[in-house]
Write an enzyme that holds these catalytic residues in place. Structure first.
Site, short mmCIF file in Angstrom:
data_model
loop_
_atom_site.label_atom_id
_atom_site.label_comp_id
_atom_site.label_asym_id
_atom_site.label_seq_id
_atom_site.Cartn_x
_atom_site.Cartn_y
_atom_site.Cartn_z
N GLU A 182 17.72 12.60 60.82
CA GLU A 182 16.94 12.97 59.62
C GLU A 182 17.33 14.37 59.12
O GLU A 182 17.22 14.65 57.93
CB GLU A 182 15.44 12.91 59.93
CG GLU A 182 14.90 11.48 60.09
CD GLU A 182 14.85 10.67 58.79
OE1 GLU A 182 14.60 11.26 57.73
OE2 GLU A 182 15.09 9.44 58.85
N CYS B 108 13.61 -1.49 61.01
CA CYS B 108 13.19 -0.52 62.01
C CYS B 108 12.93 -1.30 63.29
O CYS B 108 12.11 -2.23 63.28
CB CYS B 108 11.92 0.16 61.51
SG CYS B 108 11.05 1.13 62.75
N CYS C 114 18.00 1.21 67.47
CA CYS C 114 17.25 1.98 66.46
C CYS C 114 18.18 2.08 65.26
O CYS C 114 19.37 2.39 65.42
CB CYS C 114 16.91 3.37 67.00
SG CYS C 114 16.32 4.51 65.72
N HIS D 215 18.56 4.19 63.02
CA HIS D 215 19.18 5.49 62.73
C HIS D 215 20.52 5.66 63.46
O HIS D 215 21.38 6.42 63.00
CB HIS D 215 18.26 6.64 63.18
CG HIS D 215 17.12 6.93 62.26
ND1 HIS D 215 16.02 6.11 62.15
CD2 HIS D 215 16.90 7.97 61.41
CE1 HIS D 215 15.17 6.64 61.26
NE2 HIS D 215 15.68 7.76 60.82
N ASP E 237 11.45 1.45 56.86
CA ASP E 237 11.77 2.17 58.10
C ASP E 237 10.96 3.47 58.06
O ASP E 237 10.33 3.79 57.06
CB ASP E 237 13.28 2.47 58.14
CG ASP E 237 13.67 3.24 59.40
OD1 ASP E 237 13.19 2.89 60.50
OD2 ASP E 237 14.44 4.22 59.30
N SER E 238 11.04 4.23 59.15
CA SER E 238 10.37 5.53 59.17
C SER E 238 11.11 6.56 58.30
O SER E 238 10.54 7.58 57.93
CB SER E 238 10.32 6.05 60.60
OG SER E 238 11.64 6.20 61.09
N1 DGL Z 1 14.74 3.69 62.74
C1 DGL Z 1 13.61 3.25 63.49
C2 DGL Z 1 13.96 2.29 64.58
O1 DGL Z 1 14.83 1.47 64.35
C3 DGL Z 1 12.51 4.26 63.78
C4 DGL Z 1 12.91 5.50 64.49
C5 DGL Z 1 11.82 6.53 64.59
O2 DGL Z 1 11.24 6.89 63.56
O3 DGL Z 1 11.54 6.99 65.71
O4 DGL Z 1 13.39 2.25 65.62
#
Ligand code: DGL
Length: 268
Positions: free
Chosen positions: A153, A74, A185, A187, A11-12
């Site tokens: 984050e 992600c 997402c 997150h 993931d990011s």
């Molecule tokens: N957690 C990621 C997603 O599911 C990436 C979010 C991001 O870095 O913008 O899209």
């Protein structure tokens, strides 16, 4: 006997840990390698070219580390780079879009589904396509939410700033009369408590992780890639940015820890 090796996830940032947690629950004997591309977070504002090149370096690293199966933990990468990268490498891969769409279609009664996701994911149209492939009459309302990933984050899971940002994203969806919100997402499940509180009981909130990991398990079983089960497998965590701050946020978000995290600059 089963096949040794690890499940690779990326993931990011910390978002993919929502999927890792589900893997620990569903496949407790499988060791995991997690890569958080925190030097490049957020992914949501990135171009397709950038996302493919970040994903390429990470996938190749995970394969070098013995990944027998790779989960794009992600949604942005699942929507934008999975198709290209799954053609480039021989290791099987799974993303979150199709399982999330399936879970949302199962959850909705009215067929009015909201999708909260990053800008790149919404722009890709991936969720709308996947949902309408399963339920052609479903009405899908996408909402890009660029403020949320930086807040997660930063560990702001339930602060006035996060609540204000969420209100701004959720109110237009509520006005559309959705009865289901897909967290598009990885997150966002860390904001699940707050999101549920703001939406109230009339809207089902869907986190795709459980549906995705159920598909991963089926796929791995079909391909003969499960086990041999390891007792207390060693999970490894790598990031491209600051390892200390990732470990801190990861512990806060998952309420587990401590996390041993290594910093790694991927080149190539
Ligand atoms: N957690 C990621 C997603 O599911 C990436 C979010 C991001 O870095 O913008 O899209």
């Amino acid at each position: 006997m089963g096949k040794p090796g690890v499940i690779g996830l990326f993931d990011s940032g910390v978002g993919g840990l929502t999927v890792a947690e589900e893997i620990f629950r569903t496949l407790p004997g499988e060791p995991v390698i997690y890569f958080g591309d925190t030097a490049n977070v957020p992914y949501g504002g990135r171009s397709a070219g950038e996302l493919i090149s970040f994903g390429d370096r990470i996938v190749s690293f995970l394969i070098e580390q013995g990944a027998k199966y790779i989960v794009f933990a992600c949604n942005t990468s699942s929507a934008v780079s999975l198709e290209t990268l799954s053609r480039r490498y021989p290791v099987p891969m799974m993303g979150l879009i199709r399982p999330g769409a399936r879970a949302a279609v199962e959850a909705t009664r009215s067929g009015r589904i909201g999708v909260l996701a990053t800008e790149a994911t919404i722009r890709s149209g991936a969720h709308i396509q996947a949902i309408q492939a399963l339920a052609p009459h479903a009405e899908v309302f996408g909402m890009p939410a660029p403020r949320l990933v930086p807040l997660v984050e930063a560990g702001e899971l339930d602060t006035p700033r996060t609540e204000a940002a969420l209100r701004g994203y959720l109110e237009p969806l509520q006005r559309r009369g959705i009865d289901c919100l897909l967290l598009g997402c990885t997150h966002y499940p860390f904001l699940g408590g707050l999101i549920r509180r703001l939406l109230g009981p009339g809207v089902v909130v869907v986190d795709p992780a459980a549906a995705a990991v159920a598909e991963v398990r089926e796929d791995m079983a079909r391909l003969g890639l499960l086990g041999p089960p390891v007792l207390n497998p060693l999970h490894r965590y790598y990031v491209s940015g600051d390892a200390v701050s990732f470990a801190r946020t990861a512990a806060l978000c998952t309420r587990r820890g401590p996390f041993a995290v290594d910093r790694l600059r991927l080149t190539g």
